[in-house]
Design an enzyme around this catalytic site. Structure first.
Site, short mmCIF file in Angstrom:
data_model
loop_
_atom_site.label_atom_id
_atom_site.label_comp_id
_atom_site.label_asym_id
_atom_site.label_seq_id
_atom_site.Cartn_x
_atom_site.Cartn_y
_atom_site.Cartn_z
N TYR A 49 20.65 -9.41 12.62
CA TYR A 49 20.42 -9.00 10.60
C TYR A 49 21.64 -9.35 10.59
CZ TYR A 49 16.50 -5.20 10.38
OH TYR A 49 15.03 -4.92 10.40
N ASN A 112 12.13 2.07 8.71
CA ASN A 112 10.68 1.97 8.65
C ASN A 112 9.95 1.27 9.34
OD1 ASN A 112 11.95 -0.48 8.58
ND2 ASN A 112 12.22 -1.12 6.33
N GLU A 126 13.68 -16.34 14.35
CA GLU A 126 14.15 -15.09 14.83
C GLU A 126 12.85 -15.49 15.98
OE1 GLU A 126 14.13 -12.75 10.90
OE2 GLU A 126 12.39 -12.59 11.45
P1 IDP Z 1 12.57 -6.28 5.30
O1 IDP Z 1 12.45 -5.40 6.45
O2 IDP Z 1 11.66 -5.26 4.14
O3 IDP Z 1 12.24 -7.72 5.12
P2 IDP Z 1 15.34 -6.26 4.32
O4 IDP Z 1 15.81 -6.15 2.61
O5 IDP Z 1 14.94 -7.57 4.73
O6 IDP Z 1 13.41 -5.39 4.42
O7 IDP Z 1 16.07 -5.05 5.04
C1 IDP Z 1 15.97 -4.93 6.20
C2 IDP Z 1 16.14 -3.98 7.07
O8 IDP Z 1 17.41 -2.91 6.41
C3 IDP Z 1 15.27 -3.06 6.26
O9 IDP Z 1 13.09 -2.78 6.78
C4 IDP Z 1 15.50 -1.43 6.66
O10 IDP Z 1 15.26 -1.32 8.07
C5 IDP Z 1 17.00 -1.62 6.24
N1 IDP Z 1 17.51 -1.57 5.10
C6 IDP Z 1 16.47 -2.15 3.33
N2 IDP Z 1 17.03 -1.36 2.39
C7 IDP Z 1 18.22 -1.03 3.01
C8 IDP Z 1 18.49 0.76 2.35
O11 IDP Z 1 18.48 0.16 1.46
N3 IDP Z 1 19.31 2.11 3.46
C9 IDP Z 1 18.69 1.46 4.43
N4 IDP Z 1 18.42 0.54 5.30
C10 IDP Z 1 17.35 -0.40 4.08
#
Ligand code: IDP
Ligand code: MG
Length: 138
Positions: A49, A112, A126
């Site tokens: 990440y 999620n 990745e």
């Molecule tokens: P994505 O998984 O839909 O591509 P990204 O913005 O790449 O979303 O973020 C990576 C991961 O970081 C997300 O899937 C989630 O697990 C976590 N994440 C993203 N935004 C937040 C936030 O605002 N709070 C807490 N965790 C977050």
């Protein structure tokens, strides 16, 4: 044919949702050409990440990703990067469309259930992070 990296995150594995997630992919015509279960170290999660290292949620999400085993997969289909992102739904389950994995199962914006590469370059990067060529079925 396009490839993407998918991950069933620790919450998806511990809640017994792997079969459900994989079933949705297979029913969407996506082929799984590599799969492994791994438990990331914190260092590995931070590497994976790294694009988010300046974000407020970086420490929390990397802790979460090391909280248990995950299932990493290489998916293959036409336009699979978008197909997989469509199956997943929006990052925040509150914004995700009905019938998506995140709308149906995610607890919150962090926990999620699934990861999916967001473009061809990140997909290639990745996939390499988790798999070598010999581990990917042709
Ligand atoms: P994505 O998984 O839909 O591509 P990204 O913005 O790449 O979303 O973020 C990576 C991961 O970081 C997300 O899937 C989630 O697990 C976590 N994440 C993203 N935004 C937040 C936030 O605002 N709070 C807490 N965790 C977050
Ligand atoms: Mg992302």
């Amino acid at each position: 044919m396009e490839r993407t990296l998918s991950i069933i995150k620790p919450d998806g594995v511990s809640r017994g949702l792997a079969g459900e997630v994989i079933g949705r992919m297979e029913r969407a015509g996506i082929r799984i050409c590599a799969m492994k279960m791994v438990h990331l170290t914190l260092e590995q999660a931070k590497m994976f990440y790294a694009v988010h290292k300046e974000r407020l949620f970086f420490d929390s999400v990397t802790q979460f990703m090391t909280s248990g085993p995950i299932i990493a997969m290489v998916l293959e289909a036409e336009d699979v990067i978008k197909k997989n992102r469509d199956l997943m739904g929006a990052t925040n389950p509150k914004d995700a469309l009905p019938g998506t994995i995140r709308k149906d199962f995610a607890s919150d914006v962090e926990k999620n259930i699934v990861h999916g590469s967001d473009g061809p370059e990140t997909a290639a990067q990745e996939i390499k992070f988790f798999f070598n060529d010999l581990e990917i079925q042709r």
